[in-house]
Write an enzyme that holds these catalytic residues in place. Structure first.
Site, short mmCIF file in Angstrom:
data_model
loop_
_atom_site.label_atom_id
_atom_site.label_comp_id
_atom_site.label_asym_id
_atom_site.label_seq_id
_atom_site.Cartn_x
_atom_site.Cartn_y
_atom_site.Cartn_z
N THR A 258 0.85 -1.20 0.00
CA THR A 258 0.00 0.00 0.00
C THR A 258 0.88 1.24 0.00
O THR A 258 2.07 1.15 -0.33
CB THR A 258 -0.98 -0.01 1.21
OG1 THR A 258 -1.89 1.08 1.10
CG2 THR A 258 -0.26 0.04 2.55
N ASN A 259 0.33 2.40 0.34
CA ASN A 259 1.12 3.64 0.44
C ASN A 259 0.56 4.47 1.59
O ASN A 259 -0.48 4.15 2.14
CB ASN A 259 1.08 4.39 -0.91
CG ASN A 259 -0.33 4.79 -1.28
OD1 ASN A 259 -0.99 5.52 -0.55
ND2 ASN A 259 -0.82 4.29 -2.41
N PRO A 260 1.24 5.55 1.97
CA PRO A 260 0.82 6.28 3.20
C PRO A 260 -0.35 7.24 3.03
O PRO A 260 -0.62 8.01 3.95
CB PRO A 260 2.09 7.07 3.60
CG PRO A 260 3.15 6.70 2.64
CD PRO A 260 2.51 6.09 1.45
#
Ligand code: CTP
Length: 397
Positions: free
Chosen positions: A208-210
């Site tokens: 995923t990503n932040p």
């Protein structure tokens, strides 16, 4: 601040939900509104005027008969952008429906020609009673707006029927929409994607990503406040959902793609604020892979390009984001504008302090098909949202 320079009258009638009106008065004041509170005699039994005076920084009105305040009900009816009645008890609704004017609040409601928003609050049986139903219908027929009541615990105990006053945030959102709505957005459907997506490696591990979803949620909230019907396609996010907005929860990029493809058919505006995961494990294990198996090499494949997969969107104003990490951002963003058939691309830099992921602010450049890019200063994401919607509004006909 959406209520900056606005004048609101908050009428409070006597129900235990009065305690929530204190929060509402504060919220409106903090958002820039000048809030004049009018208490009925019963409301003043629940919460003393001094509480509202301290919260709003303005005198509170309790009577038609105060010295030096002749005709106060006429001024309070004519001047404000919005009159809110919260809580609106069964008794207050009945008196307003009958056109009584036997205290300051009912007198100002009878003299009021502009918008009124009421938040009913009462015992569930009182709300269900045919007399209350008839009063609500009468007032709705005269143009009153309502928010709630909700199903939830009442002072007298749990209930599975409506009666509980809406929370201050919900009343605030409904009030903001009445004050801020703008003609180009009425009857328009705005689809917003927000947040990250998540691609499973196994049941407990993800790529995923932040992204937090904050920018997309702010855009959904701002579009709702302008009067649009808003559908939010939200990836995993811990943030409270924007009020008044229809939400489709998704987890993966493919799910976000399916939801967006279906929704875009009826969209007048599409805002792709999401940061979908661009890669997913080529294989996802059905059970947890034990750490004791040692090092792991994972093959990643590209996820679908959602914007790239949408059919031509004639008549739909489309806004994409370009998240860059330094370099020639404007040129890269312009390329995305063309390649993805966008009307606007919003350039932001993930490496710049205060911009991009995991912060409440953003610094963006709005790039349209024509004209010079609009470089905005560092702003709260909710304010960035309004600037973006100002640009979109010009493209809406
Ligand atoms: N986007 C999309 N589908 C993806 C990834 C991104 O539709 N799988 C959308 C985003 O919501 C954004 C725009 O495309 O509005 C640009 O996203 P960005 O991450 O900046 O660019 P990418 O398309 O991923 O291209 P690159 O990684 O080459 O910069």
């Amino acid at each position: 601040m959406s209520f900056a320079g606005r004048h609101v009258v908050l009428g409070v009638s006597g129900g235990i939900a009065c305690y929530k009106s204190c929060t509402l008065a504060r919220r409106l004041t903090e958002d820039g509104a000048a809030v004049d509170v009018v208490l009925t005699a019963s409301a003043a039994e629940f919460v003393r005027p001094v509480t509202f005076e301290a919260l709003t920084g303005r005198p509170v009105f309790t009577s038609l008969w105060e010295r030096d305040r002749a005709l106060v009900h006429i001024g309070l009816a004519k001047d404000p952008d919005l009159v809110i009645v919260a809580p609106a008890t069964a008794n207050l609704l009945a008196r307003a429906a009958m056109g009584l004017a036997d205290d300051l609040l009912t007198a100002l409601l009878l003299a009021r020609a502009g918008p009124v928003l009421a938040a009913p609050a009462m015992n569930d049986a009182m709300y269900a009673h045919p007399a209350t139903r008839a009063n609500l219908k009468t007032l709705a027929g005269r143009g009153w707006h309502f928010v709630g009541p909700e199903v939830g615990p009442l002072a007298e105990g749990p209930s599975d029927r409506p009666g509980r006053m809406s929370e201050p945030d919900a009343i605030f959102a409904a009030a903001a929409r009445l004050v801020l709505q703008r003609v180009p957005w009425l009857g328009k459907t705005v689809v917003v994607t927000a947040g990250p997506t998540r691609e499973h490696l196994d049941p407990v591990r993800v790529v995923t990503n932040p992204s937090t979803g904050r920018m997309g949620f702010a855009l959904a909230e701002a579009a709702y406040a302008r009067g649009a019907d808003v559908v939010l396609v939200a990836g995993p996010s811990e943030l409270p959902l924007p009020l008044g907005v229809t939400v489709h929860r998704v987890e993966t990029t493919a799910e976000m793609q399916r939801a967006t493809q279906a929704l875009v058919k009826r969209a007048d505006v599409l805002v792709m604020a999401a940061a979908p995961a661009d890669y997913r494990p080529a294989e996802s294990a059905a059970t947890k892979r034990p750490r004791s198996d040692g090092a792991l090499t994972v093959a990643l494949e590209a996820t679908p390009d959602i914007l790239g997969s949408l059919a031509p969107r004639k008549g739909c104003v489309t806004v994409g984001f370009a998240l860059e990490t330094g370099g020639d951002g404007v040129a890269k963003a312009r390329k995305k504008l063309q390649d993805k058939a966008l009307d606007f691309v919003i350039l932001n830099d993930a490496l710049e302090p205060g911009a991009g992921f995991e912060v409440t602010t953003n610094r963006v450049t709005i790039i349209g098909k024509a004209g010079a890019p609009i470089e905005l200063p560092l702003l709260a994401k909710r304010d960035v949202a309004d600037k973006i919607l100002d640009a979109v509004e010009q493209a809406l006909t």
